[in-house]
Structures are given as C-alpha cells and as structure tokens.
Motif scaffolding. Structure first.
Motif, PDB file in Angstrom:
ATOM      1  N   PRO A   1     -17.986  16.355   3.335  1.00  0.00           N
ATOM      2  CA  PRO A   1     -18.193  14.899   3.380  1.00  0.00           C
ATOM      3  C   PRO A   1     -18.204  14.261   1.988  1.00  0.00           C
ATOM      4  O   PRO A   1     -17.723  13.151   1.798  1.00  0.00           O
ATOM      5  CB  PRO A   1     -19.544  14.734   4.063  1.00  0.00           C
ATOM      6  N   TYR A   2     -18.757  14.994   1.001  1.00  0.00           N
ATOM      7  CA  TYR A   2     -18.792  14.460  -0.362  1.00  0.00           C
ATOM      8  C   TYR A   2     -17.374  14.348  -0.930  1.00  0.00           C
ATOM      9  O   TYR A   2     -17.039  13.367  -1.594  1.00  0.00           O
ATOM     10  CB  TYR A   2     -19.652  15.339  -1.276  1.00  0.00           C
ATOM     11  N   LEU A   3     -16.572  15.350  -0.672  1.00  0.00           N
ATOM     12  CA  LEU A   3     -15.190  15.316  -1.158  1.00  0.00           C
ATOM     13  C   LEU A   3     -14.403  14.196  -0.476  1.00  0.00           C
ATOM     14  O   LEU A   3     -13.626  13.482  -1.126  1.00  0.00           O
ATOM     15  CB  LEU A   3     -14.503  16.664  -0.923  1.00  0.00           C
ATOM     16  N   LEU A   4     -14.603  14.033   0.824  1.00  0.00           N
ATOM     17  CA  LEU A   4     -13.924  12.958   1.544  1.00  0.00           C
ATOM     18  C   LEU A   4     -14.366  11.590   1.037  1.00  0.00           C
ATOM     19  O   LEU A   4     -13.543  10.682   0.853  1.00  0.00           O
ATOM     20  CB  LEU A   4     -14.189  13.073   3.049  1.00  0.00           C
TER      21      LEU A   4
ATOM     22  N   ILE B   1     -11.719   6.982  -4.573  1.00  0.00           N
ATOM     23  CA  ILE B   1     -10.596   7.011  -5.523  1.00  0.00           C
ATOM     24  C   ILE B   1      -9.406   6.258  -4.953  1.00  0.00           C
ATOM     25  O   ILE B   1      -8.755   5.467  -5.654  1.00  0.00           O
ATOM     26  CB  ILE B   1     -10.231   8.468  -5.876  1.00  0.00           C
ATOM     27  N   LEU B   2      -9.120   6.458  -3.681  1.00  0.00           N
ATOM     28  CA  LEU B   2      -8.009   5.760  -3.041  1.00  0.00           C
ATOM     29  C   LEU B   2      -8.204   4.243  -3.094  1.00  0.00           C
ATOM     30  O   LEU B   2      -7.287   3.498  -3.445  1.00  0.00           O
ATOM     31  CB  LEU B   2      -7.849   6.221  -1.586  1.00  0.00           C
ATOM     32  N   VAL B   3      -9.395   3.786  -2.781  1.00  0.00           N
ATOM     33  CA  VAL B   3      -9.672   2.346  -2.832  1.00  0.00           C
ATOM     34  C   VAL B   3      -9.550   1.844  -4.269  1.00  0.00           C
ATOM     35  O   VAL B   3      -8.999   0.769  -4.515  1.00  0.00           O
ATOM     36  CB  VAL B   3     -11.075   2.038  -2.249  1.00  0.00           C
ATOM     37  N   GLY B   4     -10.031   2.620  -5.237  1.00  0.00           N
ATOM     38  CA  GLY B   4      -9.913   2.238  -6.639  1.00  0.00           C
ATOM     39  C   GLY B   4      -8.462   2.098  -7.068  1.00  0.00           C
ATOM     40  O   GLY B   4      -8.095   1.154  -7.785  1.00  0.00           O
TER      41      GLY B   4
ATOM     42  N   ILE C   1      -5.905   1.441  -5.066  1.00  0.00           N
ATOM     43  CA  ILE C   1      -5.365   0.249  -4.389  1.00  0.00           C
ATOM     44  C   ILE C   1      -5.813  -1.015  -5.111  1.00  0.00           C
ATOM     45  O   ILE C   1      -5.006  -1.922  -5.349  1.00  0.00           O
ATOM     46  CB  ILE C   1      -5.778   0.229  -2.893  1.00  0.00           C
ATOM     47  N   TYR C   2      -7.089  -1.083  -5.493  1.00  0.00           N
ATOM     48  CA  TYR C   2      -7.587  -2.242  -6.248  1.00  0.00           C
ATOM     49  C   TYR C   2      -6.794  -2.410  -7.543  1.00  0.00           C
ATOM     50  O   TYR C   2      -6.424  -3.520  -7.912  1.00  0.00           O
ATOM     51  CB  TYR C   2      -9.067  -2.086  -6.573  1.00  0.00           C
ATOM     52  N   ALA C   3      -6.561  -1.307  -8.247  1.00  0.00           N
ATOM     53  CA  ALA C   3      -5.827  -1.379  -9.520  1.00  0.00           C
ATOM     54  C   ALA C   3      -4.392  -1.848  -9.304  1.00  0.00           C
ATOM     55  O   ALA C   3      -3.864  -2.637 -10.094  1.00  0.00           O
ATOM     56  CB  ALA C   3      -5.856  -0.020 -10.214  1.00  0.00           C
ATOM     57  N   LEU C   4      -3.761  -1.356  -8.238  1.00  0.00           N
ATOM     58  CA  LEU C   4      -2.368  -1.731  -7.970  1.00  0.00           C
ATOM     59  C   LEU C   4      -2.210  -3.212  -7.645  1.00  0.00           C
ATOM     60  O   LEU C   4      -1.221  -3.835  -8.027  1.00  0.00           O
ATOM     61  CB  LEU C   4      -1.800  -0.887  -6.820  1.00  0.00           C
ATOM     62  N   ILE C   5      -3.186  -3.777  -6.946  1.00  0.00           N
ATOM     63  CA  ILE C   5      -3.060  -5.196  -6.584  1.00  0.00           C
ATOM     64  C   ILE C   5      -3.814  -6.104  -7.561  1.00  0.00           C
ATOM     65  O   ILE C   5      -3.825  -7.321  -7.385  1.00  0.00           O
ATOM     66  CB  ILE C   5      -3.516  -5.452  -5.125  1.00  0.00           C
ATOM     67  N   GLY C   6      -4.409  -5.496  -8.598  1.00  0.00           N
ATOM     68  CA  GLY C   6      -5.049  -6.283  -9.645  1.00  0.00           C
ATOM     69  C   GLY C   6      -6.358  -6.928  -9.256  1.00  0.00           C
ATOM     70  O   GLY C   6      -6.704  -7.997  -9.745  1.00  0.00           O
TER      71      GLY C   6
END
Length: 99
Positions: free
Chosen positions: A3-6, A12-15, A17-22
């Motif tokens: 669960p911690y890894l997930l 990280i995935l959300v981070g 996505i946030y970076a890609l869309i600014g």
C-alpha cells in the motif's frame, strides 16, 4: 509494504501530471502533511473519550490501536506489559471461577 508503494506511486503520478499541465499542488507539502497528521490524530479522539467514559483502559489502547492507526501496522505490535498483566490476571480469575 505494497500500500505504501502504491500510495507513493500515485503521488508521483499526480505530481508528474501537475508538472505537465503547469499546475501547482493545492497546498504546500509541509502544511498538507501536518493537516493529514491532525486528521489521523483527530480520528482517535472519539474512541479514546468513549473508553474514558466507559472506564476502560486508555493507555494500552493508545499504545496499541491508536499507534497502529496513526503510525502504521507495525507500530504498537508488541503488547504493553500492563495489557499482558491484565490479560494474565483475567485468565487466572476465569480459571478460579471455573473451579
């Protein structure tokens, strides 16, 4: 551990996505983590107060169940000495009642 890894992977995935869309994260990380800690601790207030009102042992509950909930499944894994002594006394009393 999974669960911690997930959870880390999802973060990280959300981070990314946030970076890609600014877009910046909705809260500064320290503030967000302190808020989450407050939520975890706050969830334990009601069970502790219920135990206090019922006259049940509170310290052992905090050291085991609350610790496990706030700090993870490995926290409070060892049974506190007071709980062991109480369990042994209860078992001896139960045996004495049967005799």
């Amino acid at each position: 551990m999974m669960p911690y890894l997930l959870s880390a992977g999802a973060g990280i995935l959300v981070g990314v996505i946030y970076a890609l869309i600014g877009v910046r994260s909705p809260a500064p990380p320290t503030i967000a983590l302190i808020g989450l800690l407050g939520m975890l601790v706050g969830e334990q207030v009601v069970p502790v107060v219920k135990r206090l009102i019922a006259g049940e042992p509170v310290v052992a509950f905090i050291q085991t169940d609350c610790a496990r909930h706030v700090l993870g499944p490995h926290a409070g894994a060892e049974t506190p000495p007071a709980v062991k002594a109480t369990a042994q006394t209860a078992a001896q009393t139960a045996e004495g009642d049967k005799a």
